[in-house]
Design an enzyme around this catalytic site. Structure first.
Site, PDB file in Angstrom:
ATOM      1  N   ASP A  74       0.809  -1.319   0.066  1.00 40.92           N
ATOM      2  CA  ASP A  74      -0.007   0.096   0.128  1.00 40.92           C
ATOM      3  C   ASP A  74       0.659   1.202  -0.104  1.00 40.92           C
ATOM      4  O   ASP A  74       1.805   1.439   0.880  1.00 40.92           O
ATOM      5  CB  ASP A  74      -1.111  -0.049   1.394  1.00 40.92           C
ATOM      6  CG  ASP A  74      -2.037   1.219   1.225  1.00 40.92           C
ATOM      7  OD1 ASP A  74      -1.380   2.173   0.699  1.00 40.92           O
ATOM      8  OD2 ASP A  74      -2.906   1.138   2.161  1.00 40.92           O
ATOM      9  N   VAL A  75       0.621   1.928  -1.075  1.00 39.55           N
ATOM     10  CA  VAL A  75       1.544   3.115  -1.287  1.00 39.55           C
ATOM     11  C   VAL A  75       1.666   4.239  -0.305  1.00 39.55           C
ATOM     12  O   VAL A  75       2.654   5.308  -0.074  1.00 39.55           O
ATOM     13  CB  VAL A  75       2.092   3.714  -2.530  1.00 39.55           C
ATOM     14  CG1 VAL A  75       2.311   2.480  -3.744  1.00 39.55           C
ATOM     15  CG2 VAL A  75       0.472   4.321  -2.951  1.00 39.55           C
ATOM     16  N   TYR A 171      -8.804  15.187  -6.454  1.00 44.22           N
ATOM     17  CA  TYR A 171      -8.081  14.571  -7.370  1.00 44.22           C
ATOM     18  C   TYR A 171      -7.241  15.844  -8.216  1.00 44.22           C
ATOM     19  O   TYR A 171      -6.046  15.767  -8.583  1.00 44.22           O
ATOM     20  CB  TYR A 171      -9.232  13.778  -8.431  1.00 44.22           C
ATOM     21  CG  TYR A 171      -8.273  12.876  -9.426  1.00 44.22           C
ATOM     22  CD1 TYR A 171      -7.804  11.511  -9.006  1.00 44.22           C
ATOM     23  CD2 TYR A 171      -8.296  13.225 -10.612  1.00 44.22           C
ATOM     24  CE1 TYR A 171      -7.308  10.833 -10.003  1.00 44.22           C
ATOM     25  CE2 TYR A 171      -7.829  12.475 -11.824  1.00 44.22           C
ATOM     26  CZ  TYR A 171      -7.259  11.411 -11.358  1.00 44.22           C
ATOM     27  OH  TYR A 171      -6.652  10.383 -12.420  1.00 44.22           O
TER      28      TYR A 171
HETATM   29  P1  NAD Z   1      -7.133   1.352 -11.488  1.00 43.26           P
HETATM   30  O1  NAD Z   1      -8.361   1.593 -10.162  1.00 43.26           O
HETATM   31  O2  NAD Z   1      -7.834   0.501 -12.444  1.00 43.26           O
HETATM   32  O3  NAD Z   1      -5.787   1.141 -10.989  1.00 43.26           O
HETATM   33  C1  NAD Z   1      -5.131   2.059  -9.958  1.00 43.26           C
HETATM   34  C2  NAD Z   1      -4.318   1.040  -9.303  1.00 43.26           C
HETATM   35  O4  NAD Z   1      -3.725   1.681  -8.114  1.00 43.26           O
HETATM   36  C3  NAD Z   1      -4.919  -0.425  -8.850  1.00 43.26           C
HETATM   37  O5  NAD Z   1      -4.180  -1.469  -9.169  1.00 43.26           O
HETATM   38  C4  NAD Z   1      -5.208  -0.099  -7.346  1.00 43.26           C
HETATM   39  O6  NAD Z   1      -5.136  -1.211  -6.455  1.00 43.26           O
HETATM   40  C5  NAD Z   1      -4.142   0.858  -7.167  1.00 43.26           C
HETATM   41  N1  NAD Z   1      -3.868   1.660  -5.775  1.00 43.26           N
HETATM   42  C6  NAD Z   1      -4.661   2.374  -5.129  1.00 43.26           C
HETATM   43  N2  NAD Z   1      -4.420   2.853  -4.153  1.00 43.26           N
HETATM   44  C7  NAD Z   1      -3.361   2.257  -3.832  1.00 43.26           C
HETATM   45  C8  NAD Z   1      -2.491   2.157  -2.804  1.00 43.26           C
HETATM   46  N3  NAD Z   1      -2.710   3.067  -1.681  1.00 43.26           N
HETATM   47  N4  NAD Z   1      -1.362   1.479  -2.751  1.00 43.26           N
HETATM   48  C9  NAD Z   1      -1.224   0.581  -3.726  1.00 43.26           C
HETATM   49  N5  NAD Z   1      -1.956   0.554  -4.862  1.00 43.26           N
HETATM   50  C10 NAD Z   1      -2.788   1.424  -4.835  1.00 43.26           C
HETATM   51  O7  NAD Z   1      -7.218   3.000 -12.077  1.00 43.26           O
HETATM   52  P2  NAD Z   1      -6.404   3.519 -13.414  1.00 43.26           P
HETATM   53  O8  NAD Z   1      -7.550   4.440 -14.068  1.00 43.26           O
HETATM   54  O9  NAD Z   1      -5.685   2.558 -14.148  1.00 43.26           O
HETATM   55  O10 NAD Z   1      -5.321   4.547 -12.353  1.00 43.26           O
HETATM   56  C11 NAD Z   1      -3.977   4.353 -12.723  1.00 43.26           C
HETATM   57  C12 NAD Z   1      -3.608   5.620 -12.489  1.00 43.26           C
HETATM   58  O11 NAD Z   1      -3.832   6.351 -13.745  1.00 43.26           O
HETATM   59  C13 NAD Z   1      -3.813   6.418 -11.459  1.00 43.26           C
HETATM   60  O12 NAD Z   1      -2.876   7.518 -10.886  1.00 43.26           O
HETATM   61  C14 NAD Z   1      -5.231   7.479 -12.021  1.00 43.26           C
HETATM   62  O13 NAD Z   1      -5.024   8.605 -11.453  1.00 43.26           O
HETATM   63  C15 NAD Z   1      -4.443   7.760 -13.387  1.00 43.26           C
HETATM   64  N6  NAD Z   1      -5.284   8.170 -14.470  1.00 43.26           N
HETATM   65  C16 NAD Z   1      -6.192   7.647 -14.841  1.00 43.26           C
HETATM   66  C17 NAD Z   1      -7.078   7.933 -15.809  1.00 43.26           C
HETATM   67  C18 NAD Z   1      -8.449   7.193 -16.503  1.00 43.26           C
HETATM   68  O14 NAD Z   1      -9.250   7.724 -17.316  1.00 43.26           O
HETATM   69  N7  NAD Z   1      -8.527   5.947 -16.137  1.00 43.26           N
HETATM   70  C19 NAD Z   1      -7.110   9.226 -16.379  1.00 43.26           C
HETATM   71  C20 NAD Z   1      -5.903   9.989 -15.812  1.00 43.26           C
HETATM   72  C21 NAD Z   1      -5.063   9.407 -14.844  1.00 43.26           C
END
Ligand code: NAD
Length: 273
Positions: A74-75, A171
């Site tokens: 957990d980061v 966010y």
């Molecule tokens: P997702 O929820 O599928 O993936 C997020 C990952 O982060 C998951 O594996 C989750 O378990 C992990 N995570 C969350 N909190 C954590 C913690 N405290 N410790 C360790 N792991 C943790 O969502 P995603 O969309 O793939 O998100 C990945 C990144 O991309 C994020 O930083 C998100 O903000 C960014 N992002 C996503 C989008 C989008 O449209 N999906 C757009 C812009 C940015």
């Protein structure tokens, strides 16, 4: 006079010999990136909170012919990323690339139920702990273990580059903060030969960031698509090339940069559409 090719195109994206650590790699963008890094020849370390989901991603990479290991972490827990990187150095080898990708959405936008006056302390604190402190913890831990030639990639968001009424206050605030953190880290680490960059995805489908499910309703998808000049949300394969570029030899002279991967969203002005 023609420019002589110094490197074959395929070698620009070759990660053989790299040990790449990806946080939040148990789903979505992190998983897509981890799979691409393994396909490019790297040994990949899959980090995520859920041990079973981490194991699924590791075995998926192995079945596709790649090499991966996984750890649950957990980061947002102080010292947790340092501890896991220490274990990786001891048990597997010294990482050459660290991708700080873990992130959460932090509730509704003000257009839904997330008005500033009602935004809860708990939501704010959780998002700051994960998106901001978690990114700081990951990048600092990376700075402690990476040698010359190392690369750090941070997953930010277009929501950190401009206002975005579609997502929560915490966010937009945390994603904006990590962009400047990336730039300043890039300055300090440049003399050590370590590159630090950010990727800023626009709206992508196929991740769990909304409500934990990878499916979204057609109405929600259409709403997001209407904010994108290319007229649609991004798909998982479309984040893989940019995530590969920023850690590969192809980006050898790129540091302190923010790469928006957003179908043109941040180029949009009020007169453009
Ligand atoms: P997702 O929820 O599928 O993936 C997020 C990952 O982060 C998951 O594996 C989750 O378990 C992990 N995570 C969350 N909190 C954590 C913690 N405290 N410790 C360790 N792991 C943790 O969502 P995603 O969309 O793939 O998100 C990945 C990144 O991309 C994020 O930083 C998100 O903000 C960014 N992002 C996503 C989008 C989008 O449209 N999906 C757009 C812009 C940015």
């Amino acid at each position: 006079m023609s420019t002589q090719l110094q490197t074959a195109p395929a070698d620009l994206f070759d990660l053989h010999g790299d040990l790449v650590v990806v946080t939040g790699a148990s789903s979505g963008i992190g998983q897509a990136a981890a799979e691409m890094y393994a396909a490019a020849g790297a040994t990949v370390i899959v980090l995520g909170r859920s041990e079973s989901r981490v194991a699924d991603v590791v075995s998926g990479i192995a079945s596709a012919g790649g090499t991966a290991h996984g750890f649950a972490v957990d980061v947002s827990v102080r010292g947790a990323v340092d501890a896991v990187l220490g274990r990786i150095v001891e048990e597997i080898g010294r990482p050459t690339v660290v991708v700080a990708n873990a992130g959460i959405a932090g509730g509704a936008s003000y257009l839904a139920d997330g008005r500033l006056a009602d935004y809860s302390d708990a939501e704010w604190d959780e998002v700051v702990a994960t998106n901001l402190t978690g990114t700081f913890e990951t990048v600092r831990a990376a700075a402690r273990v990476l040698d010359r030639g190392g690369r750090i990639l941070v997953t930010a968001s277009t929501a950190g580059m401009r206002t975005d009424p579609m997502v929560s206050y915490a966010y937009v605030a945390t994603k904006a903060a990590i962009l400047n953190f990336v730039r300043q880290t890039a300055l300090e680490l440049a003399p050590r030969g370590i590159r630090v960059n950010a990727i800023a995805p626009g709206p992508f489908k196929g991740t769990r960031i909304g409500d934990g499910k990878t499916e979204i309703s057609p109405e929600f998808e259409a709403e997001w698509a209407s904010t994108i000049p290319l007229g649609r949300m991004g798909t998982m394969p479309e984040i893989q090339g940019p995530m590969l570029f920023l850690v590969s030899p192809a980006s050898a002279f790129v540091t302190g940069a923010i790469l928006a991967v957003d179908g043109g969203a941040v180029a949009l002005s009020h007169t453009a559409f």
